[in-house]
Design an enzyme around this catalytic site. Sequence first.
Site, PDB file in Angstrom:
ATOM      1  N   ARG A 147       0.861  -1.185   0.000  1.00  0.00           N
ATOM      2  CA  ARG A 147       0.000   0.000   0.000  1.00  0.00           C
ATOM      3  C   ARG A 147       0.896   1.233   0.000  1.00  0.00           C
ATOM      4  NH1 ARG A 147      -3.879   2.230   4.896  1.00  0.00           N
ATOM      5  NH2 ARG A 147      -1.967   3.373   5.383  1.00  0.00           N
ATOM      6  N   TYR A 159      -2.854  11.742   7.021  1.00  0.00           N
ATOM      7  CA  TYR A 159      -3.179  10.498   7.727  1.00  0.00           C
ATOM      8  C   TYR A 159      -2.570   9.309   6.978  1.00  0.00           C
ATOM      9  CZ  TYR A 159      -6.013   7.001  10.143  1.00  0.00           C
ATOM     10  OH  TYR A 159      -6.432   5.934  10.891  1.00  0.00           O
ATOM     11  N   ASP A 210      -4.890   3.991  -0.238  1.00  0.00           N
ATOM     12  CA  ASP A 210      -6.027   4.181   0.677  1.00  0.00           C
ATOM     13  C   ASP A 210      -6.377   5.670   0.729  1.00  0.00           C
ATOM     14  OD1 ASP A 210      -7.857   4.103   2.725  1.00  0.00           O
ATOM     15  OD2 ASP A 210      -6.623   2.887   4.068  1.00  0.00           O
ATOM     16  N   HIS A 212      -8.868   6.847   2.568  1.00  0.00           N
ATOM     17  CA  HIS A 212      -9.385   7.137   3.906  1.00  0.00           C
ATOM     18  C   HIS A 212     -10.638   8.001   3.885  1.00  0.00           C
ATOM     19  CE1 HIS A 212      -6.178   5.095   5.975  1.00  0.00           C
ATOM     20  NE2 HIS A 212      -5.253   5.814   5.378  1.00  0.00           N
ATOM     21  N   GLU A 236      -8.743   2.208  -2.078  1.00  0.00           N
ATOM     22  CA  GLU A 236      -9.513   1.876  -0.867  1.00  0.00           C
ATOM     23  C   GLU A 236     -10.257   3.071  -0.300  1.00  0.00           C
ATOM     24  OE1 GLU A 236      -7.028  -0.055   2.005  1.00  0.00           O
ATOM     25  OE2 GLU A 236      -8.223   0.665   3.697  1.00  0.00           O
ATOM     26  N   GLU A 262     -13.546  -1.497   5.999  1.00  0.00           N
ATOM     27  CA  GLU A 262     -12.900  -1.704   7.292  1.00  0.00           C
ATOM     28  C   GLU A 262     -13.735  -1.180   8.449  1.00  0.00           C
ATOM     29  OE1 GLU A 262      -9.183   0.376   6.403  1.00  0.00           O
ATOM     30  OE2 GLU A 262      -9.741   1.931   7.822  1.00  0.00           O
ATOM     31  N   ARG A 283     -13.506  -5.306   2.777  1.00  0.00           N
ATOM     32  CA  ARG A 283     -12.436  -5.232   3.772  1.00  0.00           C
ATOM     33  C   ARG A 283     -12.853  -5.520   5.213  1.00  0.00           C
ATOM     34  NH1 ARG A 283      -7.909  -3.818   3.799  1.00  0.00           N
ATOM     35  NH2 ARG A 283      -7.979  -2.072   5.259  1.00  0.00           N
ATOM     36  N   GLU A 339      -4.365  -7.401   4.787  1.00  0.00           N
ATOM     37  CA  GLU A 339      -3.494  -6.303   5.243  1.00  0.00           C
ATOM     38  C   GLU A 339      -2.637  -6.794   6.409  1.00  0.00           C
ATOM     39  OE1 GLU A 339      -5.708  -2.973   6.842  1.00  0.00           O
ATOM     40  OE2 GLU A 339      -4.026  -1.599   6.570  1.00  0.00           O
ATOM     41  N   TRP A 402     -12.181  12.408   8.411  1.00  0.00           N
ATOM     42  CA  TRP A 402     -10.830  11.994   8.822  1.00  0.00           C
ATOM     43  C   TRP A 402      -9.809  13.067   8.546  1.00  0.00           C
ATOM     44  CZ3 TRP A 402      -9.535   6.187   8.898  1.00  0.00           C
ATOM     45  CH2 TRP A 402     -10.553   5.515   9.557  1.00  0.00           C
TER      46      TRP A 402
HETATM   47  O1  EZ4 Z   1      -7.198   3.833   9.606  1.00  0.00           O
HETATM   48  O2  EZ4 Z   1      -6.838   0.866  11.543  1.00  0.00           O
HETATM   49  O3  EZ4 Z   1      -6.340   0.354   5.873  1.00  0.00           O
HETATM   50  N1  EZ4 Z   1      -6.031   0.611   6.974  1.00  0.00           N
HETATM   51  C1  EZ4 Z   1      -6.400   1.700   7.627  1.00  0.00           C
HETATM   52  C2  EZ4 Z   1      -6.015   1.810   9.085  1.00  0.00           C
HETATM   53  C3  EZ4 Z   1      -7.160   2.451   9.848  1.00  0.00           C
HETATM   54  C4  EZ4 Z   1      -7.002   2.229  11.331  1.00  0.00           C
HETATM   55  C5  EZ4 Z   1      -8.231   2.765  12.065  1.00  0.00           C
HETATM   56  O4  EZ4 Z   1      -8.320   2.266  13.352  1.00  0.00           O
HETATM   57  O5  EZ4 Z   1      -7.027   2.543   7.047  1.00  0.00           O
HETATM   58  O6  EZ4 Z   1      -4.823   2.509   9.254  1.00  0.00           O
HETATM   59 CO    CO Z   2      -7.921   1.726   5.282  1.00  0.00          CO
END
Ligand code: EZ4
Ligand code: CO
Length: 402
Positions: A147, A159, A210, A212, A236, A262, A283, A339, A402
């Site tokens: 990733r 992030y 990702d 997010h 993602e 997730e 996920r 993951e 986020w």
């Molecule tokens: O933000 O597990 O794909 N993985 C992620 C992680 C999540 C954290 C949140 O608790 O996006 O880093």
């Molecule tokens: Co994620």
Amino acid sequence: MRIVEARVIVTCPGRNFVTLKIVTSDGVSGVGDATLNGRELAVAAYLQEHVIPALIGRDPARIEDTWQYLYKGAYWRRGPVTMTAVAAVDTALWDIKGKIAGLPVYQLLGGRSRDGVTVYGHAFGDTAEALLSDISRFVAQGYRAVRVQTAVPGLPSVYGVGKAGETYEPASAAVPPESVWDTALYLDAVPRVLADVRAEFGPTLKLLHDVHHRLTPIEAARLGHSLEPYALTWLEDPVPAELQDGFRLIRQHTTTPLAVGEVFNTVWDCQQLITGQLIDYIRTTVVHAGGITHLRRIFDLAALYHVRSGSHGATDLSPICLAAALHVDIAIPNFGLQEYMPHAPETDAVFPHGYHFEGGYLHPSETPGLGVDIDEELAARYPYRPASLPVNRLTDGTLHSW
Ligand code: EZ4
Ligand code: CO
């Protein structure tokens, strides 16, 4: 045989974890992960106050019946706190069943469908150089999938992107830290970085990214389209997924494969996404989606619609969750990727386990049950510390996702 005791263990060996341990009248015990990042004590209280009293005296062999009892019997169905608590019980009961049968849990799920569980690692960098060298580190260890998260010029922090040389931990402060987000800068930076990465590593390394949950559907459609030349394995969480239909718009505009889930807790959170063939990878994982029992139900639905699994496996999911996830991953027909962020050494010491990494694959433990435990004496040396995930504001101060 009866359940005679169940206890909740909260510990912080590097970060917070909540664990449920169930003990039977025959002296067999099982463990389940109950960690909900940033909301740990809510699950601990749910288990302690509302679940454990109802477990005592029950037959530990009745996994499905106990799942239904906790899910339907609460009246208040679904939700992350409830489903994490249900997952902890379910996982511990599968552990007990495996120990009694003398088999690793994956054998109870139908046995192996593959030789190893292909995992992806988290590479990041605050400069292009740092990112490429971080990816090389994974390739050298045999990883087949990585990733890729990148700093965005003009934004002080992003992030998922840690400082060089530091272990990345998303939950960093007691009260959520705030950072600044700018979609235009992000959409400008990411395709350029992925172009460099693909050029450097060739066509076979699986690359993931990702988002997010930070884009709108049409912005995500544009990003997916602009990343097509770099052949991502998945993009993602392009948008927050409360509106499952939002993915239809993204899907209409790009062939970049999509992954989400997730933060999902039940099959109802992804029913339209799966049956509408709006995603490629789901996920959900053991701890946040109702345990092995319910996760398998989600993955079975997904298999009917050409959707493969891609279970969440960041470090806030304890080694107990990872152990359980690997038993599911090795057994199901429609596994995609897992993951994997290795835990801190203090965490590994508190949760002794038999799974191991080798050449890009994780292998589940061969010991009866899940093949993972908690060292309660060691756990007691790491008291709980409040920690929260960050939030983003746009440059004008508007709260963003986020
Ligand atoms: O933000 O597990 O794909 N993985 C992620 C992680 C999540 C954290 C949140 O608790 O996006 O880093
Ligand atoms: Co994620």
